[in-house]
Design a protein around this motif. Structure first.
Motif, mmCIF file in Angstrom:
data_model
loop_
_atom_site.group_PDB
_atom_site.id
_atom_site.type_symbol
_atom_site.label_atom_id
_atom_site.label_comp_id
_atom_site.label_asym_id
_atom_site.label_seq_id
_atom_site.Cartn_x
_atom_site.Cartn_y
_atom_site.Cartn_z
ATOM 1 N N VAL A 341 -3.296 22.249 36.420
ATOM 2 C CA VAL A 341 -4.211 23.162 37.107
ATOM 3 C C VAL A 341 -4.856 24.057 36.054
ATOM 4 O O VAL A 341 -4.153 24.693 35.269
ATOM 5 N N HIS A 342 -6.185 24.110 36.036
ATOM 6 C CA HIS A 342 -6.867 24.949 35.048
ATOM 7 C C HIS A 342 -6.562 26.413 35.335
ATOM 8 O O HIS A 342 -6.548 26.840 36.502
ATOM 9 N N PRO A 343 -6.300 27.225 34.298
ATOM 10 C CA PRO A 343 -5.973 28.636 34.525
ATOM 11 C C PRO A 343 -7.059 29.412 35.268
ATOM 12 O O PRO A 343 -6.746 30.363 35.994
ATOM 13 N N HIS A 344 -8.323 29.031 35.112
ATOM 14 C CA HIS A 344 -9.382 29.696 35.876
ATOM 15 C C HIS A 344 -9.194 29.464 37.378
ATOM 16 O O HIS A 344 -9.428 30.370 38.192
ATOM 17 N N THR A 374 -6.447 24.760 25.843
ATOM 18 C CA THR A 374 -7.788 25.343 25.748
ATOM 19 C C THR A 374 -7.839 26.736 26.350
ATOM 20 O O THR A 374 -8.703 27.542 25.990
ATOM 21 N N ALA A 375 -6.919 27.019 27.265
ATOM 22 C CA ALA A 375 -6.908 28.314 27.937
ATOM 23 C C ALA A 375 -5.544 28.520 28.588
ATOM 24 O O ALA A 375 -4.772 27.569 28.758
ATOM 25 N N THR A 376 -5.273 29.758 28.951
ATOM 26 C CA THR A 376 -4.043 30.085 29.670
ATOM 27 C C THR A 376 -4.341 31.164 30.699
ATOM 28 O O THR A 376 -5.386 31.809 30.670
ATOM 29 N N ALA A 377 -3.398 31.375 31.594
ATOM 30 C CA ALA A 377 -3.435 32.533 32.485
ATOM 31 C C ALA A 377 -2.457 33.572 31.938
ATOM 32 O O ALA A 377 -1.474 33.218 31.280
ATOM 33 N N LEU A 397 1.528 32.275 42.986
ATOM 34 C CA LEU A 397 1.599 31.074 42.157
ATOM 35 C C LEU A 397 2.146 29.885 42.936
ATOM 36 O O LEU A 397 1.668 28.752 42.777
ATOM 37 N N ARG A 398 3.121 30.124 43.781
ATOM 38 C CA ARG A 398 3.646 29.035 44.615
ATOM 39 C C ARG A 398 2.567 28.532 45.571
ATOM 40 O O ARG A 398 2.426 27.322 45.800
ATOM 41 N N SER A 399 1.785 29.453 46.115
ATOM 42 C CA SER A 399 0.695 29.060 47.016
ATOM 43 C C SER A 399 -0.362 28.264 46.268
ATOM 44 O O SER A 399 -0.887 27.263 46.780
ATOM 45 N N ALA A 400 -0.680 28.707 45.032
ATOM 46 C CA ALA A 400 -1.666 27.994 44.224
ATOM 47 C C ALA A 400 -1.183 26.584 43.898
ATOM 48 O O ALA A 400 -1.949 25.611 43.987
ATOM 49 N N LYS A 401 0.077 26.463 43.545
ATOM 50 C CA LYS A 401 0.652 25.152 43.228
ATOM 51 C C LYS A 401 0.587 24.235 44.445
ATOM 52 O O LYS A 401 0.196 23.058 44.347
ATOM 53 N N GLU A 402 0.930 24.768 45.606
ATOM 54 C CA GLU A 402 0.904 23.977 46.836
ATOM 55 C C GLU A 402 -0.536 23.574 47.193
ATOM 56 O O GLU A 402 -0.790 22.428 47.576
ATOM 57 N N TYR A 403 -1.468 24.526 47.007
ATOM 58 C CA TYR A 403 -2.874 24.245 47.335
ATOM 59 C C TYR A 403 -3.410 23.113 46.482
ATOM 60 O O TYR A 403 -4.008 22.150 46.994
ATOM 61 N N PHE A 404 -3.186 23.187 45.168
ATOM 62 C CA PHE A 404 -3.754 22.165 44.286
ATOM 63 C C PHE A 404 -2.993 20.848 44.390
ATOM 64 O O PHE A 404 -3.555 19.792 44.120
ATOM 65 N N SER A 405 -1.752 20.886 44.810
ATOM 66 C CA SER A 405 -1.019 19.642 45.057
ATOM 67 C C SER A 405 -1.642 18.902 46.243
ATOM 68 O O SER A 405 -1.776 17.674 46.224
ATOM 69 N N ASP A 406 -2.051 19.677 47.267
ATOM 70 C CA ASP A 406 -2.693 19.078 48.435
ATOM 71 C C ASP A 406 -4.090 18.536 48.088
ATOM 72 O O ASP A 406 -4.493 17.473 48.566
ATOM 73 N N VAL A 407 -4.801 19.275 47.228
ATOM 74 C CA VAL A 407 -6.159 18.886 46.865
ATOM 75 C C VAL A 407 -6.166 17.611 46.050
ATOM 76 O O VAL A 407 -6.973 16.697 46.260
ATOM 77 N N PHE A 408 -5.210 17.524 45.098
ATOM 78 C CA PHE A 408 -5.202 16.393 44.178
ATOM 79 C C PHE A 408 -4.141 15.364 44.535
ATOM 80 O O PHE A 408 -3.974 14.377 43.874
#
Length: 408
Positions: A341-344, A374-377, A397-408
């Motif tokens: 997941v890109h830090p942005h 290339t970047a970090t948070a 962060l857990r929500s972000a991880k879950e969101y991008f897991s669903d997206v990808f």
């Protein structure tokens, strides 16, 4: 840390995207407490005037506050004299002044300038330009695997050809706390001067420049609950006296003739033009605020926050934390990435929950290359953060991880 401290910061009382604000970007700039805001309002509302010039009441008041701020900074970092305290726009300007004035006068072809891979761009580019201009060699101290430096590698990098060693006290990415006192001793053994980038240290640690025995120390007001646009360069008096100013005009002169001029004594010869009066007033108020709480207490609180954050964030699968694993070796900065997941994107999702973190290369691209990213948070903690802010971050962060897991 007293939970009432947060109440002094009016900006933290707002909601962002329908959620209470959690501000975790103090390494970029800190928020401002009411006493600092009120000090600026009082100056502009009651004492606003130029300094060192008029003999009227407002001019005298403004001058007293401006020079009083210099005395407060001298005491804050335990400088030997107010003549060693130069007010500038910030850390960047301070380091550039050292490079352009001291560097040009003392660095010759084949001489060495030694820095580290963890430097902010403000402590890299001035030395790159100096090396190119003077035909000098720019050298980097190797880092250990955990993002710290060893004195063995310091000794390997510094030689009798080294004229300047410049190093960040606290890394704005890794949170690493560098042994600048020991490095200064090694530099002096080889006849080099020691420049310390204290932007991430002065807001969080008790600074004693005489104990560190550094030759120059630079820091900014806006990272230590003060206003933007004000910073400090400390320099040993004998070095500053030998240096030439790099900015010319009013205020810094003693006598001006048609074809030649002479400069004022320290520190004013480096403060050309109308100085940063309100900024100095606000910085003085910031120092009062920090000292009332206690720098030792602030440092202890941030170590505690970093330890809790690292422990809770490490439980998130696929999250990598950069820098020393031992919280005692780092300041209140936790830089990380979520796998794939890109830090942005991470920062954007967190912002939707009212959580402000930094994302990008943090003005430290050579360090990003060393980390092979290339970047970090980055989450950076300060005196107004508490454990509930960490819990909100971990939840986000857990929500972000879950969101991008669903997206990808």
């Amino acid at each position: 840390m007293n939970p009432e401290i947060k109440s002094y910061f009016p900006i933290l009382k707002q909601e962002i995207n329908g959620h209470p604000l959690v501000y975790l970007d103090s390494a970029a700039t800190s928020q401002k407490p009411t006493p600092v805001i009120e000090a600026l309002k009082e100056y502009y509302g009651s004492d606003n005037s130029n300094v060192h010039r008029g003999v009227h009441t407002l001019g005298n008041r403004a001058t007293e506050k401006y020079e009083g701020a210099r005395e407060k900074v001298q005491q804050f970092i335990n400088a030997n004299s107010t003549q060693e305290i130069v007010f500038l726009r910030g850390t960047t300007t301070a380091i550039n002044l050292v490079a352009q004035s001291y560097g040009r006068a003392n660095v010759e072809e084949g001489d060495e300038i030694v820095i580290t891979y963890m430097e902010h761009h403000s402590n890299i580019i001035p030395w790159q330009q100096m090396a190119k201009e003077r035909g000098a060699v720019l050298k980097y101290i190797e880092l250990e695997e955990d993002g710290t430096i060893s004195l063995e590698n310091v000794r390997a990098a510094i030689t009798d050809r080294t004229k300047i060693v410049s190093m960040v006290y606290v890394s704005n990415v890794l949170g690493t706390m560098n042994p600048v006192k020991e490095v200064a001793k090694i530099a002096h053994e080889h006849g080099a001067v020691m420049v310390v980038d204290g932007a991430q240290a002065a807001p969080h640690l008790k600074i004693d420049v005489q104990d560190l025995d550094c030759d120059f120390f630079a820091f900014s007001g806006h990272k230590m609950v003060g206003p933007t646009g004000i910073g400090v360069l400390y320099g040993k008096k004998q070095l500053l006296e030998a240096m030439e100013p790099v900015e010319f005009g009013g205020e810094m002169i003693d006598f001006v003739g048609l074809y030649d001029s002479t400069w004022k004594e320290l520190p004013w010869k480096f403060e050309g033009g109308t100085p940063i009066i309100a900024g100095a007033v606000g910085l003085a108020a910031a120092i009062d605020f920090l000292e009332e709480i206690g720098l030792d207490a602030i440092e202890k609180h941030e170590h505690h926050m970093a330890a809790i954050a690292m422990d809770k964030m490490s439980a998130i699968e696929g999250l990598e934390i950069y820098g020393p694993k031992d919280p005692a070796k780092r300041a209140g900065i936790v830089t990380f990435n979520l796998k794939e997941v890109h830090p942005h994107d991470v920062a954007t999702v967190l912002d939707m929950s009212g959580i402000a973190v930094r994302a990008g290369h943090h003005c430290a691209q050579p360090l990003m290359k060393w980390l092979n990213v290339t970047a970090t948070a980055r989450a950076s903690f300060y005196l107004y953060n508490d454990e509930s802010d960490i819990d909100r971050l971990v939840e986000g962060l857990r929500s972000a991880k879950e969101y991008f897991s669903d997206v990808f």
